[in-house]
Write a protein that holds these residues in place. Structure first.
Motif, PDB file in Angstrom:
ATOM      1  N   ARG A  72       0.846  -1.202   0.000  1.00 60.59           N
ATOM      2  CA  ARG A  72       0.000   0.000   0.000  1.00 60.59           C
ATOM      3  C   ARG A  72       0.867   1.231   0.000  1.00 60.59           C
ATOM      4  N   PRO A  73       0.940   1.927  -1.121  1.00 57.42           N
ATOM      5  CA  PRO A  73       1.844   3.072  -1.180  1.00 57.42           C
ATOM      6  C   PRO A  73       1.615   4.073  -0.035  1.00 57.42           C
ATOM      7  N   TYR A  74       0.366   4.269   0.381  1.00 55.09           N
ATOM      8  CA  TYR A  74       0.176   5.271   1.437  1.00 55.09           C
ATOM      9  C   TYR A  74       0.788   4.809   2.756  1.00 55.09           C
ATOM     10  N   SER A  77     -11.161  11.091  -3.079  1.00 49.33           N
ATOM     11  CA  SER A  77     -11.389  12.407  -3.670  1.00 49.33           C
ATOM     12  C   SER A  77     -10.334  13.412  -3.184  1.00 49.33           C
ATOM     13  N   TRP A  78     -10.676  14.691  -3.137  1.00 46.86           N
ATOM     14  CA  TRP A  78      -9.730  15.749  -2.768  1.00 46.86           C
ATOM     15  C   TRP A  78     -10.315  16.635  -1.677  1.00 46.86           C
ATOM     16  N   ASN A 111     -21.085   9.293   4.962  1.00 46.15           N
ATOM     17  CA  ASN A 111     -20.458   9.876   3.784  1.00 46.15           C
ATOM     18  C   ASN A 111     -21.570  10.429   2.902  1.00 46.15           C
ATOM     19  N   TYR A 122     -21.143  13.643   0.522  1.00 47.07           N
ATOM     20  CA  TYR A 122     -20.225  14.741   0.207  1.00 47.07           C
ATOM     21  C   TYR A 122     -20.938  16.039  -0.141  1.00 47.07           C
ATOM     22  N   THR A 140     -17.017  16.590   3.478  1.00 43.72           N
ATOM     23  CA  THR A 140     -16.313  15.316   3.329  1.00 43.72           C
ATOM     24  C   THR A 140     -16.009  14.653   4.676  1.00 43.72           C
ATOM     25  N   CYS A 188     -18.809  -0.114   3.642  1.00 49.28           N
ATOM     26  CA  CYS A 188     -18.262   1.068   2.963  1.00 49.28           C
ATOM     27  C   CYS A 188     -16.955   0.689   2.274  1.00 49.28           C
ATOM     28  N   VAL A 189     -16.693   1.323   1.151  1.00 49.34           N
ATOM     29  CA  VAL A 189     -15.460   1.074   0.399  1.00 49.34           C
ATOM     30  C   VAL A 189     -14.224   1.428   1.235  1.00 49.34           C
ATOM     31  N   GLU A 190     -14.431   2.222   2.303  1.00 49.47           N
ATOM     32  CA  GLU A 190     -13.308   2.628   3.158  1.00 49.47           C
ATOM     33  C   GLU A 190     -12.927   1.567   4.189  1.00 49.47           C
ATOM     34  N   PHE A 248     -13.422  23.922  -2.921  1.00 51.79           N
ATOM     35  CA  PHE A 248     -13.140  22.492  -3.018  1.00 51.79           C
ATOM     36  C   PHE A 248     -14.425  21.727  -3.309  1.00 51.79           C
ATOM     37  N   PRO A 302     -15.468  18.151  -4.093  1.00 51.08           N
ATOM     38  CA  PRO A 302     -14.830  16.829  -4.132  1.00 51.08           C
ATOM     39  C   PRO A 302     -15.315  15.922  -5.263  1.00 51.08           C
ATOM     40  N   LEU A 303     -16.530  16.172  -5.773  1.00 49.42           N
ATOM     41  CA  LEU A 303     -17.093  15.308  -6.818  1.00 49.42           C
ATOM     42  C   LEU A 303     -17.826  16.176  -7.829  1.00 49.42           C
ATOM     43  N   TRP A 331     -18.224   8.615  -9.065  1.00 48.17           N
ATOM     44  CA  TRP A 331     -16.920   8.151  -8.597  1.00 48.17           C
ATOM     45  C   TRP A 331     -16.045   7.705  -9.762  1.00 48.17           C
ATOM     46  N   GLN A 370     -14.689  10.814 -11.142  1.00 53.64           N
ATOM     47  CA  GLN A 370     -13.660  11.356 -10.256  1.00 53.64           C
ATOM     48  C   GLN A 370     -12.355  10.579 -10.402  1.00 53.64           C
ATOM     49  N   TYR A 415     -12.556   3.361  -9.073  1.00 50.93           N
ATOM     50  CA  TYR A 415     -13.952   3.027  -8.828  1.00 50.93           C
ATOM     51  C   TYR A 415     -14.602   2.538 -10.111  1.00 50.93           C
ATOM     52  N   ASP A 441      -8.765  -5.693  -4.245  1.00 53.16           N
ATOM     53  CA  ASP A 441      -8.460  -4.552  -3.393  1.00 53.16           C
ATOM     54  C   ASP A 441      -8.776  -3.241  -4.084  1.00 53.16           C
ATOM     55  N   PRO A 467      -7.264   0.128  -5.202  1.00 54.18           N
ATOM     56  CA  PRO A 467      -5.854   0.278  -5.571  1.00 54.18           C
ATOM     57  C   PRO A 467      -4.981   0.801  -4.431  1.00 54.18           C
ATOM     58  N   ARG A 468      -5.565   1.511  -3.480  1.00 58.24           N
ATOM     59  CA  ARG A 468      -4.730   2.071  -2.424  1.00 58.24           C
ATOM     60  C   ARG A 468      -4.857   1.353  -1.086  1.00 58.24           C
TER      61      ARG A 468
END
Lengths: 196, 315
Positions: free
Chosen positions: A104-106, A161-162, B73, B75, B79, B130-132, B179, B181-182, B249, B252, B257, B268, B270-271
């Protein structure tokens, strides 16, 4: 005396977040809240440490005698942040943690930032400065620039997101590092003109 | 606004969860000992929506109402997880209407009341992943999306369903400012067979009360085998289309996504890893991660929808 007060005051957010954590006041996802709070305080102290020289150069107060305390507090929070991840988040599942760090890069980036801070923390005392010698010590401690850049990147990489918050920290770190770059280029320019 | 509709304090905030869970038993018990007069009082603290139980509900312990309504969540309201609960009260959810258009025989603009008239609400207690990497168990009140779609009669050419959330910067703080976000409106989509699946519902309530704004009032999508962000909130438009619609998503970040976004521990993000999750409200600081199940544990019902598909490519 004042320096001691910096350590005590600087440790208060940690005491507060752990108190709230163990009394179930950290909201729906206390583990995430603990990790995030500790990480952000680490980043705040890193930014504060980076700001001390520019503040003095730009005519502000000279806070350089507090820089060691600020730097050690940054390391204190980075360590707690790492422990929170290892223990509370991952439950000391070292197979999963090892995979996370490699894949995981982060996590890789955050862990690298922490590793850079270790020798800086170990050498943040007068005995070590004497032993290493001032110029070498200063060269070593320039590594904090990379640690700050990595820490800010780590924050951006773990959100979707950002959102504004990680971008603001990244902006502060970028501005404070840019200040060093400008000073360095001016010095080099000065030397080049003298040589010509 | 009607004074009677004010809900500064919801009944469900006063009712302990155990009492909520056993409300029928409580009422029955009170009736049995002939204290019928008290039943009115007890009823005032019970749920206000009438929703039938469903065999599709899980029996796992439910996440506390305070966690379901304070950790969101959404947005359009910011956020941070606490932002929707702080900011969403500014959204006006009445009157509300939904445009249903595209490849249907009977396009319609339905008010919420029109939409609810022919359906009977069911309580669906679903896992939400959640994806998180966190999850909840939520008692939704709603009805199958299929019931709504059948009313407008999809044409044979319709292959997908596209959804849009309301855009009201004046009422949604996250849609204002520097800002963003989406890209708005928030867009989601399903394949038509996913949309018609009996597990897929439109929820208008949770814990027996109308949906709180931060949870997507007045109506939202719930697709329990997909990551939570597929559950689009405060829907104003449902379009039947022949091409796979692009989601917010995806717009974004296309590499992170996908359209399907089925819960899958083997694929997974990607992050970060999707192998495990933390169940909200389970164990405080010492909460242990639990393994994430394929299709969030609904594989028996939905895996056949994806037979023969490469789930790594169609993430």
């Amino acid at each position: 005396m004042l320096r001691r007060a910096v350590y005590v005051i600087g440790a208060l957010p940690a005491a507060w977040v752990f108190y709230r954590g163990f009394t179930d006041q950290l909201g729906a996802d206390p583990v995430r809240s603990l990790e995030k709070t500790l990480g952000i305080w680490g980043l705040r102290f890193l930014v504060a440490g980076l700001a001390i020289t520019p503040l003095r150069r730009l005519g502000g107060p000279n806070l350089v005698r507090y820089r060691r305390a600020v730097g050690l507090l940054a390391f204190f929070y980075a360590s707690l942040h790492l422990y929170a991840y290892l223990w509370f988040d991952q439950g000391l599942d070292f197979a999963a943690i090892g995979k996370d760090i490699l894949k995981r890069p982060y996590v890789t980036v955050g862990f690298a930032a922490f590793l850079i801070l270790v020798p800086l923390a170990i050498t943040s005392n007068t005995a070590m400065i004497k032993r290493i010698g001032g110029p070498a010590w200063q060269r070593l401690h320039k590594w904090v620039y990379l640690a700050c850049a990595l820490a800010a990147t780590h924050f951006i990489m773990l959100v979707k997101s950002w959102p504004a918050e990680p971008l603001i920290y990244a902006g502060l770190v970028a501005a404070l590092l840019a200040f060093r770059l400008v000073v360095y280029l001016q010095k080099r320019g000065g030397r080049a003109r003298r040589a010509a | 606004m009607l004074i009677g509709k004010s809900r500064d304090v919801r009944p469900s905030e006063i009712t302990p969860r155990d009492a909520y869970l056993h409300r029928r038993g409580l009422l029955a018990g009170i009736g049995a000992v002939g204290l019928g007069a008290l039943a009115g009082g007890a009823d005032a603290t019970a749920a206000t929506l009438i929703a039938a139980k469903s065999a599709l509900s899980t029996t796992e312990p439910m996440t506390l109402l305070k966690d379901v309504t304070s950790y969101n969540n959404y947005y359009e309201f910011g956020t941070d997880k606490g932002d929707p609960a702080s900011n969403a009260s500014t959204l006006k959810t009445a009157p509300w209407s939904v445009v249903i258009d595209g490849m249907v025989a009977k396009p319609a603009t339905l008010t919420l009341e029109d939409m609810l008239k022919p359906v009977s609400l069911e309580e669906r207690i679903y896992r939400m992943r959640c994806v998180e990497g966190w999850s909840m168990v939520i008692p939704w009140d709603g009805f199958p999306l299929a019931d709504l779609l059948k009313r407008v009669e999809p044409l044979g050419s319709a292959k997908f369903v596209a959804f849009e959330t309301v855009v009201r910067p004046a009422e949604m703080s996250g849609q204002r400012g520097v800002f963003q976000p989406l890209p708005w409106p928030y867009r989601e989509g399903l394949r038509l067979d996913e949309a018609m699946h009996p597990l897929t519902i439109i929820a208008t309530g949770l814990y027996g009360e109308p949906l709180p704004n931060q949870n997507g009032a007045p109506l939202r999508l719930v697709v329990p085998w997909k990551y939570g962000f597929k559950g689009i909130k405060s829907i104003v438009r449902i379009s039947l289309v022949d091409k796979m619609p692009e989601t917010s998503w995806q717009q974004q970040n296309k590499s992170e996504y996908g359209f399907y976004s089925n819960v899958n521990p083997a694929v997974d993000h990607p992050r970060w890893s999707q192998a495990t999750e933390r169940r909200i409200g389970e164990g405080g600081l010492s909460a242990k991660r639990r393994p994430t199940l394929p299709y969030n544990g609904y594989g028996e019902q939905v895996a056949s929808l994806y037979a023969g598909m490469d789930l790594k490519a169609n993430f």
